[in-house]
Scaffold this active site. Structure first.
Site, mmCIF file in Angstrom:
data_model
loop_
_atom_site.group_PDB
_atom_site.id
_atom_site.type_symbol
_atom_site.label_atom_id
_atom_site.label_comp_id
_atom_site.label_asym_id
_atom_site.label_seq_id
_atom_site.Cartn_x
_atom_site.Cartn_y
_atom_site.Cartn_z
ATOM 1 N N GLY A 21 -47.304 124.647 15.236
ATOM 2 C CA GLY A 21 -46.395 125.011 16.330
ATOM 3 C C GLY A 21 -45.162 124.144 16.309
ATOM 4 O O GLY A 21 -45.111 123.119 15.599
ATOM 5 N N GLY A 24 -43.034 119.614 20.185
ATOM 6 C CA GLY A 24 -43.060 119.679 21.639
ATOM 7 C C GLY A 24 -43.900 120.826 22.196
ATOM 8 O O GLY A 24 -44.012 120.983 23.412
ATOM 9 N N THR A 28 -50.246 117.652 19.772
ATOM 10 C CA THR A 28 -50.852 116.316 19.914
ATOM 11 C C THR A 28 -51.602 116.205 21.236
ATOM 12 O O THR A 28 -52.752 115.740 21.284
ATOM 13 C CB THR A 28 -49.756 115.222 19.853
ATOM 14 O OG1 THR A 28 -49.028 115.391 18.638
ATOM 15 C CG2 THR A 28 -50.340 113.835 19.900
ATOM 16 N N SER A 95 -46.419 122.361 10.348
ATOM 17 C CA SER A 95 -46.807 123.344 9.306
ATOM 18 C C SER A 95 -45.971 124.618 9.433
ATOM 19 O O SER A 95 -46.520 125.690 9.729
ATOM 20 C CB SER A 95 -48.291 123.698 9.423
ATOM 21 O OG SER A 95 -49.061 122.652 9.934
#
Ligand SMILES: Nc1ncnc2c1ncn2[C@@H]1O[C@H](COP(=O)(O)OS(=O)(=O)O)[C@@H](OP(=O)(O)O)[C@H]1O
Ligand SMILES: Nc1ncnc2c1ncn2[C@@H]1O[C@H](COP(=O)(O)OP(=O)(O)O)[C@@H](O)[C@H]1O
Length: 185
Positions: A21, A24, A28, A95
């Protein structure tokens, strides 16, 4: 054979949850919360975070398409090792390229791989700007920034999509934890 590779000597099942994604979007945050929830359930997990890997294992790499591909290749190899040891591996990396993600899927097909799209509109990611990097990308201080002057190709066949633009962190995490448990059983 497939089953054996994913179970360690003590019977722990491993798998690789690959979160992709925009910066932001919440990769995480969701991985860290999920790690905590899985821990409470007695499930061992580890997070491989792009930012962290880039401080050590991948510190020689930048943000060209080629470097990103090498960055992801290394992460996939580490993920395979943890999965073989029975861990639920949570990978939080942008990715951005479809082809690179497809290669990872192939590499990890025997490791319980699933692709998770952390889907948040660019405008909202930019508004959140948790590290101030969108602002730097807009001012030209940071170049090749994903979503601004580097491409992000949305997944077409994700195994799970988390709509983090419209959900609370708690709801996204709950949805993800439920998916991981279904995936393991
Ligand atoms: N130019 C550019 N483009 C994208 N991201 C940048 C860039 N420069 C620094 N950063 C920070 O690096 C984090 C992304 O690293 P990744 O390893 O996940 O990226 S990639 O998968 O290789 O594309 C990313 O972290 P997240 O915000 O957690 O995604 C950024 O904080
Ligand atoms: N549903 C949600 N899921 C994840 N993060 C969210 C959500 N709603 C708001 N946020 C916020 O968005 C930001 C996401 O940052 P981060 O997890 O670093 O993203 P990424 O790792 O994708 O770059 C955090 O400040 C987090 O608190």
């Amino acid at each position: 054979m497939k089953e054996l590779r994913m179970v360690d000597a003590d019977g722990h099942r491993g798998c690789v949850m690959w979160l992709t994604g925009l910066p932001g979007a919440g990769k995480t945050t969701i991985c860290r919360q999920t790690e905590r929830e899985l821990g409470r359930l007695g499930i061992r997990s580890v997070t491989l975070d792009g930012d962290q890997l880039r401080q050590g294992l991948c510190r020689d790499l930048g943000y060209s398409e080629q470097d990103r591909q090498e960055n992801l290749r290394r992460a996939a190899e580490v993920a395979a090792m943890f999965a073989a040891a029975g861990f639920v591996v949570l990978v939080a990396m942008i990715s951005p390229m479809r082809q690179a993600r497809d290669q990872i899927r192939q590499r990890l097909q025997d490791d319980g791989f699933a692709e998770i799209y952390v889907d948040c509109p660019l405008a909202l990611c930019e508004q959140r700007d948790p590290k101030g990097l969108y602002r730097k990308a807009r001012s030209g201080e940071v170049r090749d920034f994903t979503g601004i002057d580097a491409v992000y190709e949305q997944p077409l066949n994700a195994d799970l999509t988390l709509k983090t633009g419209h959900q609370s962190i708690e709801v996204s995490t709950e949805e993800f934890v439920a998916f991981v448990i279904r995936h393991l059983t």
